[in-house]
Scaffold this motif. Structure first.
Motif, PDB file in Angstrom:
ATOM      1  N   ILE A  13      -3.785  -2.183  -6.572  1.00 29.36           N
ATOM      2  CA  ILE A  13      -3.348  -1.562  -8.052  1.00 29.36           C
ATOM      3  C   ILE A  13      -2.820  -2.769  -8.512  1.00 29.36           C
ATOM      4  O   ILE A  13      -3.165  -2.669  -9.922  1.00 29.36           O
ATOM      5  N   ASN A  14      -2.142  -3.584  -8.003  1.00 27.25           N
ATOM      6  CA  ASN A  14      -1.504  -4.741  -8.824  1.00 27.25           C
ATOM      7  C   ASN A  14      -2.769  -5.553  -9.031  1.00 27.25           C
ATOM      8  O   ASN A  14      -2.652  -6.587 -10.080  1.00 27.25           O
ATOM      9  N   LYS A  15      -3.816  -5.778  -8.497  1.00 27.28           N
ATOM     10  CA  LYS A  15      -5.039  -6.631  -8.859  1.00 27.28           C
ATOM     11  C   LYS A  15      -5.977  -6.047  -9.925  1.00 27.28           C
ATOM     12  O   LYS A  15      -6.903  -6.655 -10.267  1.00 27.28           O
ATOM     13  N   ASN A  16      -5.899  -4.456  -9.931  1.00 25.88           N
ATOM     14  CA  ASN A  16      -6.673  -3.725 -10.971  1.00 25.88           C
ATOM     15  C   ASN A  16      -7.807  -3.752 -10.345  1.00 25.88           C
ATOM     16  O   ASN A  16      -9.020  -3.886 -11.020  1.00 25.88           O
ATOM     17  N   VAL A  17      -8.275  -3.508  -8.981  1.00 24.55           N
ATOM     18  CA  VAL A  17      -9.719  -3.250  -8.532  1.00 24.55           C
ATOM     19  C   VAL A  17      -9.732  -2.076  -7.580  1.00 24.55           C
ATOM     20  O   VAL A  17      -8.712  -1.358  -7.157  1.00 24.55           O
ATOM     21  N   LYS A  18     -10.949  -1.727  -7.484  1.00 22.58           N
ATOM     22  CA  LYS A  18     -11.441  -0.521  -6.898  1.00 22.58           C
ATOM     23  C   LYS A  18     -11.156  -0.563  -5.369  1.00 22.58           C
ATOM     24  O   LYS A  18     -11.054  -1.678  -5.001  1.00 22.58           O
ATOM     25  N   VAL A  19     -10.769   0.502  -4.728  1.00 18.37           N
ATOM     26  CA  VAL A  19     -10.706   0.619  -3.313  1.00 18.37           C
ATOM     27  C   VAL A  19     -11.881   1.575  -2.825  1.00 18.37           C
ATOM     28  O   VAL A  19     -12.013   2.599  -3.408  1.00 18.37           O
ATOM     29  N   SER A  20     -12.104   1.487  -1.532  1.00 15.30           N
ATOM     30  CA  SER A  20     -12.853   2.264  -0.646  1.00 15.30           C
ATOM     31  C   SER A  20     -12.202   2.622   0.504  1.00 15.30           C
ATOM     32  O   SER A  20     -11.478   2.036   1.181  1.00 15.30           O
ATOM     33  N   PHE A  21     -12.385   3.872   0.950  1.00 15.12           N
ATOM     34  CA  PHE A  21     -11.776   4.500   2.383  1.00 15.12           C
ATOM     35  C   PHE A  21     -12.458   5.641   2.786  1.00 15.12           C
ATOM     36  O   PHE A  21     -13.089   6.694   2.016  1.00 15.12           O
ATOM     37  N   ASP A  22     -12.189   6.053   3.987  1.00 18.91           N
ATOM     38  CA  ASP A  22     -12.453   7.195   4.760  1.00 18.91           C
ATOM     39  C   ASP A  22     -11.242   8.211   4.604  1.00 18.91           C
ATOM     40  O   ASP A  22     -10.111   7.482   4.688  1.00 18.91           O
ATOM     41  N   TYR A  23     -11.587   9.324   4.279  1.00 21.47           N
ATOM     42  CA  TYR A  23     -10.460  10.309   4.269  1.00 21.47           C
ATOM     43  C   TYR A  23     -10.804  11.293   5.099  1.00 21.47           C
ATOM     44  O   TYR A  23     -11.776  11.908   5.596  1.00 21.47           O
ATOM     45  N   SER A  24      -9.640  11.706   5.910  1.00 25.03           N
ATOM     46  CA  SER A  24      -9.841  12.618   7.118  1.00 25.03           C
ATOM     47  C   SER A  24      -8.779  13.628   7.190  1.00 25.03           C
ATOM     48  O   SER A  24      -8.033  13.660   6.285  1.00 25.03           O
ATOM     49  N   THR A  25      -9.134  14.697   8.028  1.00 26.66           N
ATOM     50  CA  THR A  25      -8.290  15.845   8.129  1.00 26.66           C
ATOM     51  C   THR A  25      -7.952  15.695   9.671  1.00 26.66           C
ATOM     52  O   THR A  25      -8.599  15.219  10.583  1.00 26.66           O
ATOM     53  N   ILE A  26      -6.981  16.658  10.129  1.00 29.08           N
ATOM     54  CA  ILE A  26      -6.546  16.631  11.328  1.00 29.08           C
ATOM     55  C   ILE A  26      -7.053  17.534  12.191  1.00 29.08           C
ATOM     56  O   ILE A  26      -7.035  19.230  11.554  1.00 29.08           O
ATOM     57  N   GLY A  27      -8.072  17.749  13.282  1.00 27.76           N
ATOM     58  CA  GLY A  27      -8.504  18.636  13.826  1.00 27.76           C
ATOM     59  C   GLY A  27      -7.722  19.283  14.892  1.00 27.76           C
ATOM     60  O   GLY A  27      -6.315  18.820  15.225  1.00 27.76           O
ATOM     61  N   ILE A  28      -8.208  20.233  15.581  1.00 27.41           N
ATOM     62  CA  ILE A  28      -7.324  20.960  16.813  1.00 27.41           C
ATOM     63  C   ILE A  28      -7.205  20.320  17.943  1.00 27.41           C
ATOM     64  O   ILE A  28      -6.289  20.167  18.854  1.00 27.41           O
ATOM     65  N   ASP A  29      -7.796  19.017  18.160  1.00 30.75           N
ATOM     66  CA  ASP A  29      -7.483  18.092  19.089  1.00 30.75           C
ATOM     67  C   ASP A  29      -6.195  17.136  18.611  1.00 30.75           C
ATOM     68  O   ASP A  29      -6.219  16.192  19.197  1.00 30.75           O
ATOM     69  N   LYS A  30      -5.919  17.404  17.481  1.00 27.64           N
ATOM     70  CA  LYS A  30      -4.558  16.551  16.925  1.00 27.64           C
ATOM     71  C   LYS A  30      -4.957  14.986  16.587  1.00 27.64           C
ATOM     72  O   LYS A  30      -4.165  13.987  16.605  1.00 27.64           O
ATOM     73  N   LYS A  31      -6.394  14.883  16.289  1.00 27.33           N
ATOM     74  CA  LYS A  31      -6.821  13.719  15.841  1.00 27.33           C
ATOM     75  C   LYS A  31      -7.397  13.648  14.547  1.00 27.33           C
ATOM     76  O   LYS A  31      -7.778  14.742  14.169  1.00 27.33           O
TER      77      LYS A  31
END
Length: 186
Positions: A13-31
């Motif tokens: 945000i401070n450097k004004n650049v894009k980011v990439s990431f993985d987005y997750s959900t929590i499964g029934i295995d709590k992971k």
């Protein structure tokens, strides 16, 4: 991992650049299980309802979205200039408006909302949705509406549903009808 993500996102945000990431959900295995990969223009980090969120402009969807920080993994700053500075737009104002319309950080567009709430409890609306609301005093046709005010504003319907369920003792949804029908089923 959360602290690493916050550091990477804040730096981007401070450097004004894009980011990439993985987005997750929590499964029934709590992971965590990755459900999507994103490349976004980060706008602001927000703390809401006990969680940290990233507000970001998603280029492919051409919209502002919120992402829970604890569900972001593999965050990387990219050398690409973030979209939020390419246009002559104040993205901080857009982020502020987004938070008012999405106080629980649910996904989706905002809609016109109309609800009734006890006049002495109008502060609950202000606490959650801000003060950019239109208020009109109900004409007491019968005792049911005595002391009630009608409040009109724009917000995400999922967030309004949550608000009305939590405040059913003093609030009643009028519009949109889809949310009212959902509440009546509850």
């Amino acid at each position: 991992n959360v602290f690493w993500s916050i550091e990477v996102l804040d730096d981007a945000i401070n450097k004004n650049v894009k980011v990439s990431f993985d987005y997750s959900t929590i499964g029934i295995d709590k992971k965590l299980h990755v459900i999507a990969k994103y490349t976004v223009s980060p706008v602001q980090l927000v703390f809401s309802n006990g969680q940290y969120f990233l507000l970001a402009f998603v280029d492919e969807e051409e919209e502002m979205r919120s992402f829970r920080i604890d569900r972001i993994t593999n965050a990387k700053a990219l050398g690409l200039v973030a979209k939020n500075k390419k246009k002559d737009v104040d993205w901080r104002d857009i982020a502020s408006t987004y938070v008012e319309g999405h106080p629980y950080m649910s996904f989706g567009e905002t809609e016109r909302i109309k609800l009734l709430i006890s006049e002495e409890e109008i502060g609950r609306v202000f606490d959650v949705f801000g003060t950019h609301v239109h208020i009109s005093v109900c004409k007491a046709k019968d005792d049911k509406f005595a002391g009630m005010v009608e409040v009109t504003f724009r917000a995400n319907t999922e967030d309004v549903y949550r608000f009305v369920v939590q405040n059913a003792d003093v609030a009643e949804i009028i519009e949109p009808h889809s949310v009212r029908a959902r509440i009546l089923k509850f």
